[in-house]
Design an enzyme around this catalytic site. Structure first.
Site: not given
Length: 325
Positions: A132, A154, A287-289
């Site tokens: 990162h 993102r 998590r949710k994507g």
């Protein structure tokens, strides 16, 4: 000669985002360009920055680099599978963290039990490495040897929201969502600033060894992005093979895959500190994507703060735009 200036920002919000495993955050900036900086734990400064800066790089390395919470794990699994002849058998036996280790994690998380820099150095080639770190903290030889680098971006609204849940459930962050987003837009979360992180790779996106991907495009049309990555890696698979890989990379498959979802490693790490990885509320590392979760979960003020962040003049001048979906 040390080309970095290390200082502790005088801002209370910085202290609020520190936790039991992410502590003593400092600002690392370039002497000749103070506008170029990154927030990192002091442990990174002391332990790994020089080792990483001087790390030997090989032309057949394959790096995945992102700002945190931008689909890194998903991308790692995609790239590893494509570059390893769709070896599902090995992928089912060896966890992703061993196949595609996280370079600087040992100096990010307090008490991390292994030396990941040394592990990355000694990987069997072709090495697959995740980081990162921003452009200026990555190994110098990356820019001369020029191995393949996959960069994923993102939108900052979903990124900041995902950062909040990650920090709360995995790092035992006890502050509020409002405080974390305030730190994010002030560029005081660790690994920040996000905008500069993205821009440095946007500027080199057309280099032949760079593949610049959007998380939102991967969600919208995974088949298309898999084919981009396949071409970038000089691989050739049939449509049937690509279809099978897309099923393997689907959100539910990745979330429920113990060799990818990192749940077991997180349980062990938190137990080391006498903490509990609480999944009773349905939270997991993956998590949710989703694209656009911020629409339901961010208050109007938080949404506006992040809109301004994503609309800064440096981004406009570069012609880069985030994709919000």
């Amino acid at each position: 000669m040390d080309l970095l200036v290390i200082e502790k920002p005088d801002d209370e919000i910085l202290k609020k985002v520190e936790t039991f495993c992410i502590e003593d955050l400092v600002k690392m900036s370039l002497k000749d360009d103070p506008s170029k900086f990154c927030i990192m734990p002091q442990k990174f400064v002391d332990q790994d920055r020089e080792r990483i800066k001087n790390m030997e790089i090989f032309e057949d390395d394959v790096w995945v680099v992102t700002y945190p919470k931008c689909g890194t794990t998903w991308t790692q699994e995609m790239i590893w599978m494509l570059n390893n002849n769709l070896d599902y058998e090995t992928a089912s036996k060896i966890v992703l963290e061993q196949r595609y280790p996280f370079l600087e994690v040992s100096s990010i998380l307090k008490g991390y039990p292994t030396d990941k820099v040394e592990i990355c150095k000694n990987l069997t080639r072709p090495r697959h490495i995740k980081s990162h770190l921003p452009y200026f903290l990555l190994p110098d030889q990356l820019w001369t040897v020029k191995p393949k680098i996959i960069y994923v971006v993102r939108n900052p609204k979903d990124t900041a929201l995902s950062w909040y849940y990650h920090h709360k459930h995995l790092h035992d962050y006890t502050g509020t969502k409002e405080e974390l987003i305030a730190a994010f837009v002030k560029d005081l979360m660790f690994y920040s600033p996000m905008n500069d992180h993205v821009l440095d790779f946007w500027k080199i996106r057309n280099a032949p060894n760079i593949l610049f991907l959007y998380y939102e495009d991967m969600k919208r049309n995974l088949d298309q992005e898999v084919k981009k990555a396949m071409k970038f890696l000089n691989k050739n698979y049939s449509q049937d093979e690509i279809d099978k890989l897309c099923i393997h990379l689907s959100f539910n498959s990745i979330r429920n895959n113990p060799n990818v979802n990192k749940d077991n490693a997180i349980v062990k790490y938190m137990e080391f500190f006498g903490k509990k990885y609480d999944q009773s509320n349905g939270f997991s590392f993956i998590r949710k994507g989703k694209v656009g979760s911020y629409k339901k979960e961010l208050a109007a003020e938080q949404n506006l703060m992040l809109e301004k962040y994503a609309d800064c003049s440096r981004l406009k001048d570069s012609e880069f735009e985030y994709k919000f979906g």
